[in-house]
Design an enzyme around this catalytic site. Structure first.
Site, PDB file in Angstrom:
ATOM      1  N   GLU A  69     -66.243  -2.018 -13.894  1.00 53.24           N
ATOM      2  CA  GLU A  69     -65.923  -0.611 -14.136  1.00 53.24           C
ATOM      3  C   GLU A  69     -65.383   0.087 -12.898  1.00 53.24           C
ATOM      4  OE1 GLU A  69     -69.194   1.288 -16.089  1.00 53.24           O
ATOM      5  OE2 GLU A  69     -69.336  -0.278 -17.618  1.00 53.24           O
ATOM      6  N   ASN A  70     -65.092  -0.693 -11.870  1.00 59.28           N
ATOM      7  CA  ASN A  70     -64.534  -0.119 -10.647  1.00 59.28           C
ATOM      8  C   ASN A  70     -63.157  -0.676 -10.341  1.00 59.28           C
ATOM      9  OD1 ASN A  70     -66.906   1.500  -9.793  1.00 59.28           O
ATOM     10  ND2 ASN A  70     -67.888  -0.503  -9.750  1.00 59.28           N
TER      11      ASN A  70
END
Length: 567
Positions: free
Chosen positions: A393-394
């Site tokens: 998610e980064n």
């Protein structure tokens, strides 16, 4: 599963849009003559940013991806800057020119100002592969120079531009010389195989604008990048491949041949023995207040169980896994492995999930890609996992994550289960890293279960803005993936199992069922109705089986039978 909210800017009208592709060719009333040439200087960015000016230091040159030569422009919008890169080009008065360029990546504009007549522009919303944009303009009676430019759009991904051309009468500014036939590509290698395809990669050639792949001496495909996948092959068969480079001047000689052997029959789409419609659930290897479970406690409605999560190690790209025995009430590794085998014996798949809200795994070069593939495969062998789930998610690097996943596929074979769980912002455009990765590995991809929660308002495939928590949000955003290149069997709807499973975006199981019906059958839609139905839609996903259990398994009891009952 991050609780961050995202806000997407509205895309303005196309009136001012200009794609980041520059090419000016002679058109109009006058025909091209022998004196016509490309008036742009450093058109292929081989000399860095010489002759170009980019706002707010937004531009740089990169060795990959390139359309031709060894460099291309990469410009990244940030804040209130749209990454405008421009060049003043000498032209002749009262003359016609064609402006064109090859572009890739996020929303991109291309235009020209100062023509002394009508300034023009063009644009493209996004492009996962190199795409040529072109427009024409005429100079005024006293015009001796114009400004050509590219730019992106606020909040969108970086764009790439290469091989700019302002083609027409010589303006006297000293444009780039005419191309010569490029050299023969080197470094041709097999990067991955399935039972029906062979993936290849090779080194870039200076001045090349396209590459052709030959199978057994016959041209199989032509691409603009330095990789290709040849499909439609027979299982367990050896094939010889060569590659050539080409541009406007001609085609190079064929490279030395390499041999690629397809895998044995089975599971080319990564689906394995999965049912046509499947339910995915994340199983928590930690206690955060949800019901603590063993793998054996997961209801039979779940076809894919994603074990959350693997851990980053001190080795770049590598991951490990440690069962939280203490937090899970004394759950032992031996029992965990036995439970996985029992689920598999019942026809279920169990994968290891990489990432999550706090995931820090970074795969951004060849070494880390190899470390990722090797470490995930080691976990598959140790615990019996059927594959991997990508829940980073980064951000991720589509080039090297794709390389890592293909390497893993080559090790694991055609039965590999490969799933992804991007956030909504990651799948708004095919130029975004997650979407590009999914398309890059489409031939081995099982399903993308986008997280339709913890999100701000987002654009649907119709260009309208939708808010989370509705049927329309699920269907209009799924449409982007369905129309953006993924097969229906590779698209699932990811939602929270209960109000406690996410910070925002929970919808009742009945809303999930309506969205599935809308996409698969064209019924129970909201205000958005897709232009066609997708009966092969894979199904749904939830975070998590633990939060589902805490709510009495209400989600899986309602959504599971509905998914399995789709046409």
């Amino acid at each position: 599963m991050s609780p961050l909210k995202r806000v997407t800017r509205l895309w303005p009208g196309a009136a001012g849009a200009v794609a980041a592709a520059l090419v000016l060719s002679l058109t109009g009333a006058a025909q091209a003559s022998a004196a016509d040439l490309n008036n742009a200087r450093n058109a292929g960015f081989e000399a860095g940013l010489a002759d170009w000016t980019c706002t707010a230091a937004s531009g740089t040159t990169v060795p990959s991806p390139v359309h031709g030569g060894a460099s291309a422009l990469r410009a990244t919008p940030a804040g209130q800057d749209n990454a405008r890169c421009s060049q003043t080009v000498a032209v002749k008065p009262h003359s016609s020119y064609t402006l064109s360029a090859w572009v890739q990546g996020g929303y991109t504009y291309l235009g020209v100002t100062g023509t002394g007549a009508t300034d023009v522009s063009t644009w493209t919303p996004d492009s996962p592969a190199w795409k040529q944009l072109s427009t024409t303009f005429t100079t005024g009676a006293s015009t001796t120079s114009v400004t050509v430019y590219t730019h992106g759009w606020y909040g969108q991904a970086a764009y790439y531009a290469d091989d700019v051309s302002v083609f027409g009468p010589d303006g006297g500014g000293g444009g780039d010389p005419a191309p010569t036939v490029p050299g023969t590509p080197g470094g041709l290698a097999v990067s991955g195989t399935t039972s029906s395809s062979v993936s290849l990669s090779w080194n870039a050639v200076s001045g090349a604008t396209a590459y052709s792949v030959y199978r057994g001496g016959t041209k199989a495909t032509t691409v603009t990048g330095t990789s290709a996948t040849v499909t439609g092959l027979t299982a367990s068969t050896a094939y010889a491949f060569q590659v050539t480079a080409a541009n406007a001047a001609g085609e190079s000689a064929k490279s030395a041949a390499v041999t690629g052997t397809t895998a044995a029959t089975g599971g080319d789409t990564g689906g394995g023995a999965l049912p046509k419609h499947a339910v995915t659930g994340y199983w928590q290897n930690f206690d955060n207040g949800a019901t603590v479970q063993k793998i054996s406690d997961v209801p039979s409605a779940y076809d894919i169980i994603a074990v959350a999560f693997a851990d980053a190690t001190s080795t770049p790209g590598a991951v490990s896994f440690t069962l939280d025995s203490a937090g899970l009430g004394g759950y032992t590794v031996d029992r965990f492995k036995a439970d996985i085998k029992a689920k598999q014996a019942a026809g279920k798949k169990v994968v290891i999930s990489i990432g999550g809200q706090n995931g820090t795994v970074s795969v951004n070069d060849a070494a880390s890609a190899a470390n990722f593939a090797n470490s995930v495969y080691a976990l598959m062998q140790t615990y019996g996992f059927d594959g991997v789930d990508i829940d980073l998610e980064n951000g991720l690097d589509p080039t090297y994550m794709s390389q890592a996943l293909r390497s893993l596929s080559a090790k694991a074979g055609s039965g590999l289960i490969l799933t992804m769980a991007p956030q909504t912002i990651d799948m708004q455009s095919t130029s975004n890293g997650y979407f590009r990765t999914a398309l890059n590995v489409k031939d081995i991809l099982t399903v993308v279960n986008m997280q339709y929660y913890n999100s701000g308002s987002m654009l649907g495939c119709d260009g309208k803005v939708y808010s989370q928590g509705s049927v329309d949000f699920l269907t209009a955003l799924a449409c982007i993936q369905l129309e953006g290149g993924l097969a229906p069997s590779q698209v699932g709807l990811g939602v929270p199992a209960s109000t406690r499973g996410a910070g925002s975006g929970y919808v009742s199981p009945s809303v999930v069922d309506d969205a599935l019906d809308c996409l698969a059958k064209g019924t129970n839609c909201g205000s958005f109705k897709p232009s066609k139905t997708y009966p092969g839609l894979r199904g749904a996903m939830t975070w998590s089986t633990n939060w589902d259990a805490a709510a009495g398994n209400a989600w899986s009891s309602a959504v599971g039978p509905h998914v399995h009952g789709l046409p």
